[in-house]
Design a protein around this motif. Structure first.
Motif, PDB file in Angstrom:
ATOM      1  N   GLN A 235       4.458   9.506   2.849  1.00  0.00           N
ATOM      2  CA  GLN A 235       3.561   8.349   2.684  1.00  0.00           C
ATOM      3  C   GLN A 235       4.197   7.086   3.253  1.00  0.00           C
ATOM      4  O   GLN A 235       3.533   6.305   3.942  1.00  0.00           O
TER       5      GLN A 235
ATOM      6  N   TRP B  22       1.811   0.086   9.932  1.00  0.00           N
ATOM      7  CA  TRP B  22       2.277  -1.300  10.017  1.00  0.00           C
ATOM      8  C   TRP B  22       2.567  -1.651  11.482  1.00  0.00           C
ATOM      9  O   TRP B  22       2.132  -2.688  11.981  1.00  0.00           O
TER      10      TRP B  22
ATOM     11  N   ASN C 258      -4.074  -1.496  -1.870  1.00  0.00           N
ATOM     12  CA  ASN C 258      -4.551  -0.242  -1.307  1.00  0.00           C
ATOM     13  C   ASN C 258      -5.890   0.172  -1.917  1.00  0.00           C
ATOM     14  O   ASN C 258      -6.739   0.726  -1.221  1.00  0.00           O
TER      15      ASN C 258
ATOM     16  N   HIS D  13       2.718   4.874   6.437  1.00  0.00           N
ATOM     17  CA  HIS D  13       2.362   3.460   6.316  1.00  0.00           C
ATOM     18  C   HIS D  13       3.222   2.576   7.227  1.00  0.00           C
ATOM     19  O   HIS D  13       2.738   1.566   7.736  1.00  0.00           O
TER      20      HIS D  13
ATOM     21  N   LEU E 291       4.823  -2.120   2.275  1.00  0.00           N
ATOM     22  CA  LEU E 291       4.756  -0.664   2.323  1.00  0.00           C
ATOM     23  C   LEU E 291       4.844  -0.102   0.905  1.00  0.00           C
ATOM     24  O   LEU E 291       5.275  -0.797  -0.016  1.00  0.00           O
TER      25      LEU E 291
ATOM     26  N   SER F 130      -4.787   0.585   5.768  1.00  0.00           N
ATOM     27  CA  SER F 130      -3.687   0.410   4.825  1.00  0.00           C
ATOM     28  C   SER F 130      -3.349  -1.069   4.699  1.00  0.00           C
ATOM     29  O   SER F 130      -3.514  -1.824   5.660  1.00  0.00           O
TER      30      SER F 130
END
Length: 190
Positions: free
Chosen positions: A97, A105, A11, A101, A88, A22
């Protein structure tokens, strides 16, 4: 499976590339591309990734990180024991969060599928694409409780199995080892 990858490490360097949102998006993109193109090698994926991300210069250690992510992901997709791990944030991150993510994805998977030459899909895979589209728009819950955590785990497991199902159906004779670098109804959280 091999050593667990450090999400925060990836990250940090991905944050410096404005086109990338991400590490989860990067893995999703990779999975989508691998599903859509049965002959995609790591070198081809890397070239496509760099072009797609608009990256003209990349540090050697980032190439090594991308190699690790590629190898880790491909091993998971080819695992006989369903070992694919979605890249993740871990459970120490907030639920918000993790949900964000996971949505990134799913967006990456869809984008990667769109970059490839998909054959005509059966109804099951077509429905999976619709479900992944819904997952890409999922919002973090307002109230974080045990039920929200359980729903997140259901979404995570759905996404993981969807990726493996896509890969298995489009790669019925897939090899069980990664290719080395050549020279050149979705549950919603509300």
């Amino acid at each position: 499976m091999s050593t667990k990858l450090d999400f925060e490490h990836y990250n940090e360097w991905i944050a410096s590339i404005s086109q990338l949102e991400s590490p989860a998006f990067v893995q999703g993109l990779m999975i989508g591309q691998l599903c859509a193109d049965t002959s995609l090698t790591e070198a081809q994926w890397l070239k496509q990734f760099l072009v797609e991300a608009g990256i003209t210069k990349i540090k050697e250690r980032w190439l090594q990180d991308l190699h690790q992510l590629y190898e880790h992901t491909l091993l998971g997709l080819n695992s006989d024991t369903l070992e694919l791990e979605l890249f993740l944030p871990d459970d120490t991150s907030t639920l918000s969060q993790r949900v964000n993510h996971l949505a990134l994805w799913a967006e990456g998977v869809l984008h990667g599928l769109g970059l490839g030459q998909l054959p005509e899909l059966n109804q099951e895979l077509t429905e999976l694409i619709q479900d992944l589209s819904e997952l890409a728009m999922v919002e973090p819950p307002e109230n974080v409780d045990d039920m929200a955590e359980e729903q997140y785990m259901q979404l995570y497991e759905f996404a993981r199995l969807a990726a493996m199902m896509f890969y298995d159906q489009l790669h019925p004779m897939a090899t069980k080892a990664p290719t080395k670098v050549a020279s050149e109804s979705v549950v919603t959280l509300h």
